[in-house]
Design a protein around this motif. Structure first.
Motif, PDB file in Angstrom:
ATOM      1  N   GLU A 288      47.042  51.891  19.462  1.00  0.00           N
ATOM      2  CA  GLU A 288      46.108  50.093  20.058  1.00  0.00           C
ATOM      3  C   GLU A 288      45.424  50.123  19.024  1.00  0.00           C
ATOM      4  N   LEU A 289      44.258  50.138  18.441  1.00  0.00           N
ATOM      5  CA  LEU A 289      43.771  50.362  16.831  1.00  0.00           C
ATOM      6  C   LEU A 289      44.801  49.204  15.666  1.00  0.00           C
ATOM      7  N   MET A 290      46.265  49.721  15.597  1.00  0.00           N
ATOM      8  CA  MET A 290      46.079  49.251  15.511  1.00  0.00           C
ATOM      9  C   MET A 290      47.326  48.174  14.895  1.00  0.00           C
ATOM     10  N   LEU A 291      47.811  47.969  16.464  1.00  0.00           N
ATOM     11  CA  LEU A 291      48.318  47.183  16.963  1.00  0.00           C
ATOM     12  C   LEU A 291      47.626  45.589  16.913  1.00  0.00           C
ATOM     13  N   TYR A 292      46.011  45.797  16.843  1.00  0.00           N
ATOM     14  CA  TYR A 292      45.351  44.685  17.456  1.00  0.00           C
ATOM     15  C   TYR A 292      44.453  44.539  16.694  1.00  0.00           C
ATOM     16  N   ASP A 293      45.289  45.536  15.433  1.00  0.00           N
ATOM     17  CA  ASP A 293      44.373  44.718  13.419  1.00  0.00           C
ATOM     18  C   ASP A 293      44.983  43.213  13.139  1.00  0.00           C
ATOM     19  N   ILE A 294      43.686  42.495  13.623  1.00  0.00           N
ATOM     20  CA  ILE A 294      43.769  40.495  13.339  1.00  0.00           C
ATOM     21  C   ILE A 294      43.142  40.252  12.309  1.00  0.00           C
ATOM     22  N   TYR A 295      42.722  41.471  11.543  1.00  0.00           N
ATOM     23  CA  TYR A 295      41.394  41.170  10.367  1.00  0.00           C
ATOM     24  C   TYR A 295      42.763  41.243   9.427  1.00  0.00           C
ATOM     25  N   GLY A 296      42.701  39.621   8.378  1.00  0.00           N
ATOM     26  CA  GLY A 296      44.146  39.357   7.736  1.00  0.00           C
ATOM     27  C   GLY A 296      44.847  38.881   7.707  1.00  0.00           C
ATOM     28  N   MET A 297      44.968  38.715   9.980  1.00  0.00           N
ATOM     29  CA  MET A 297      45.931  38.301   9.912  1.00  0.00           C
ATOM     30  C   MET A 297      46.159  36.445  10.294  1.00  0.00           C
ATOM     31  N   GLU A 298      46.952  35.962  10.074  1.00  0.00           N
ATOM     32  CA  GLU A 298      47.167  34.097  10.056  1.00  0.00           C
ATOM     33  C   GLU A 298      47.399  34.339  11.614  1.00  0.00           C
ATOM     34  N   ILE A 299      46.164  33.114  11.974  1.00  0.00           N
ATOM     35  CA  ILE A 299      46.485  33.011  12.826  1.00  0.00           C
ATOM     36  C   ILE A 299      47.272  30.813  13.340  1.00  0.00           C
ATOM     37  N   PRO A 300      47.942  30.654  13.604  1.00  0.00           N
ATOM     38  CA  PRO A 300      48.736  29.791  13.363  1.00  0.00           C
ATOM     39  C   PRO A 300      47.754  28.354  14.126  1.00  0.00           C
ATOM     40  N   LYS A 301      48.115  27.195  13.342  1.00  0.00           N
ATOM     41  CA  LYS A 301      47.297  25.995  13.624  1.00  0.00           C
ATOM     42  C   LYS A 301      47.588  25.258  15.836  1.00  0.00           C
TER      43      LYS A 301
ATOM     44  N   ALA B 223      43.630  74.665  25.005  1.00  0.00           N
ATOM     45  CA  ALA B 223      44.929  74.970  24.699  1.00  0.00           C
ATOM     46  C   ALA B 223      45.199  73.391  24.743  1.00  0.00           C
ATOM     47  N   GLY B 224      44.802  73.165  26.261  1.00  0.00           N
ATOM     48  CA  GLY B 224      44.563  71.968  26.859  1.00  0.00           C
ATOM     49  C   GLY B 224      44.305  71.096  26.863  1.00  0.00           C
ATOM     50  N   ASN B 225      42.761  71.682  26.193  1.00  0.00           N
ATOM     51  CA  ASN B 225      42.058  70.073  25.554  1.00  0.00           C
ATOM     52  C   ASN B 225      42.516  70.166  24.223  1.00  0.00           C
ATOM     53  N   LEU B 226      42.961  70.727  23.559  1.00  0.00           N
ATOM     54  CA  LEU B 226      43.599  70.648  22.499  1.00  0.00           C
ATOM     55  C   LEU B 226      44.413  69.689  22.275  1.00  0.00           C
ATOM     56  N   LEU B 227      45.006  69.654  23.346  1.00  0.00           N
ATOM     57  CA  LEU B 227      46.642  68.473  23.435  1.00  0.00           C
ATOM     58  C   LEU B 227      45.748  67.405  24.227  1.00  0.00           C
ATOM     59  N   GLY B 228      45.100  67.430  25.080  1.00  0.00           N
ATOM     60  CA  GLY B 228      44.941  66.330  25.956  1.00  0.00           C
ATOM     61  C   GLY B 228      43.827  65.068  24.730  1.00  0.00           C
ATOM     62  N   ALA B 229      42.528  65.906  23.768  1.00  0.00           N
ATOM     63  CA  ALA B 229      41.941  65.460  22.764  1.00  0.00           C
ATOM     64  C   ALA B 229      43.296  64.203  21.795  1.00  0.00           C
ATOM     65  N   SER B 230      44.383  65.284  21.266  1.00  0.00           N
ATOM     66  CA  SER B 230      45.108  64.994  20.116  1.00  0.00           C
ATOM     67  C   SER B 230      46.139  63.372  20.856  1.00  0.00           C
ATOM     68  N   GLY B 231      46.259  63.470  22.109  1.00  0.00           N
ATOM     69  CA  GLY B 231      47.095  62.803  23.026  1.00  0.00           C
ATOM     70  C   GLY B 231      46.382  61.652  22.744  1.00  0.00           C
ATOM     71  N   ALA B 232      45.235  61.216  23.298  1.00  0.00           N
ATOM     72  CA  ALA B 232      44.502  60.156  23.502  1.00  0.00           C
ATOM     73  C   ALA B 232      43.647  59.933  22.238  1.00  0.00           C
ATOM     74  N   ASN B 233      43.436  60.166  20.928  1.00  0.00           N
ATOM     75  CA  ASN B 233      43.683  59.911  19.807  1.00  0.00           C
ATOM     76  C   ASN B 233      44.928  59.303  18.898  1.00  0.00           C
ATOM     77  N   LYS B 234      45.994  59.968  19.867  1.00  0.00           N
ATOM     78  CA  LYS B 234      47.368  59.567  19.224  1.00  0.00           C
ATOM     79  C   LYS B 234      47.197  57.036  19.878  1.00  0.00           C
ATOM     80  N   ASN B 235      46.820  57.857  20.773  1.00  0.00           N
ATOM     81  CA  ASN B 235      46.568  56.463  21.880  1.00  0.00           C
ATOM     82  C   ASN B 235      45.875  55.110  21.235  1.00  0.00           C
ATOM     83  N   PHE B 236      44.484  55.826  21.135  1.00  0.00           N
ATOM     84  CA  PHE B 236      43.270  55.305  20.640  1.00  0.00           C
ATOM     85  C   PHE B 236      44.010  54.415  19.197  1.00  0.00           C
ATOM     86  N   GLU B 237      44.275  55.422  17.722  1.00  0.00           N
ATOM     87  CA  GLU B 237      45.026  54.620  16.957  1.00  0.00           C
ATOM     88  C   GLU B 237      46.261  53.825  17.685  1.00  0.00           C
TER      89      GLU B 237
END
Length: 203
Positions: free
Chosen positions: A166-179, A150-164
Motif C-alpha cells: 500500500e505504501l508503494m501504491l500510494y506513493d505520491i511524492y514526485g508524482m505529477e498532479i494534472p490540472k 510459525a503462526g506469528n512469523l507468517l502473520g507478521a510477514s503477511g502484514a508487512n507485505k500488505n503494508f509495503e
C-alpha cells in the motif's frame, strides 16, 4: 515451586499478548477528510492516525507520522508534489518527507522476534496424584512453541507485505498532479506530534 510456576505463567502471558498484528488497509480515496488547507488554487485534505497496534507503536517510537492525503490541483498547469508543491507545518517550516521505502523499513514488524516463542518448547504439563506427587507429564511445548512461532512469523510477514504494497501504491511524492485533477496518497512525515499541515505552491 510457586515462584517458578508464577514466572512461567507470566512469561507465557507476555508471549501470548505479543502476537503479530494484522495490517488494516488504509485506502486514502475512501477516507472522510476533515483537515484541509488551500494555497493558490491547490487544496490539500489530510488525515493522521492511520496505523494500528504494533505499526502505531513503531510510528510513535520512530517519530514518523504516516499521513493520508487528497491533493486537488485547480490551477491551469500540471504540478508536481516536491517540485511545485510543498507541505509545510503551521509555523511555515517545510515538513520533512520520509521516503516510502524508509517508512516501511522503520515501521514494519520484525518477524524474527517471534522466534522467542520457541522458548516454550520445553514446557510440560504435569498432573499429580492424590498424594500431590507428579504422576505424568505432557510435553505441550512441543506443539505450542513451534506452532506460535510459525503462526506469528507468517502473520507478521503477511502484514508487512500488505503494508509495503500500500505504501508503494500510494506513493505520491514526485508524482505529477494534472490540472483540474485530484490525487490520493500516503506520505511519511518526520514529526513527533500531529501538527497542522499547510500546502504551499511555488511560483
Amino acid at each position: 515451586m510457586k515462584i517458578k510456576l508464577t514466572f512461567s505463567l507470566c512469561f507465557i502471558f507476555y508471549l501470548l499478548t505479543s502476537c503479530a498484528s494484522k495490517y488494516r488497509v488504509i485506502e486514502p480515496e475512501k477516507i472522510k477528510y476533515i483537515s484541509k488547507n488551500e494555497d493558490d488554487n491547490v487544496r490539500i485534505e489530510y488525515k493522521y492516525d492511520l496505523l494500528h497496534k504494533k505499526y502505531r507503536k513503531k510510528e510513535e517510537k520512530k517519530d514518523i507520522k504516516l499521513v493520508a492525503f487528497k491533493i486537488t490541483n485547480n490551477t491551469e498547469r500540471d504540478l508536481m508534489l516536491g517540485r511545485d508543491i510543498t507541505i509545510q507545518f503551521s509555523d511555515g517550516k517545510e515538513a520533512q518527507i520520509v521516503d516510502s521505502k524508509r517508512v516501511f523499513e522503520e515501521l514494519k514488524q520484525e518477524p524474527g522476534w517471534y522466534l522467542f516463542y520457541l522458548l516454550l518448547t520445553p514446557l510440560n504439563f504435569y498432573t499429580t496424584n492424590s498424594n500431590g506427587e507428579s504422576s505424568s507429564s505432557t510435553p505441550i511445548g512441543l506443539i505450542l512453541g513451534p506452532g506460535l512461532a510459525a503462526g506469528n512469523l507468517l502473520g507478521a510477514s503477511g502484514a508487512n507485505k500488505n503494508f509495503e504494497k500500500e505504501l508503494m501504491l500510494y506513493d505520491i511524492y514526485g508524482m505529477e498532479i494534472p490540472k483540474g485533477k485530484s490525487k490520493y496518497g500516503l506520505l511519511g512525515i518526520k514529526s513527533d506530534s500531529y501538527e497542522t499541515l499547510n500546502v504551499k505552491v511555488k511560483e
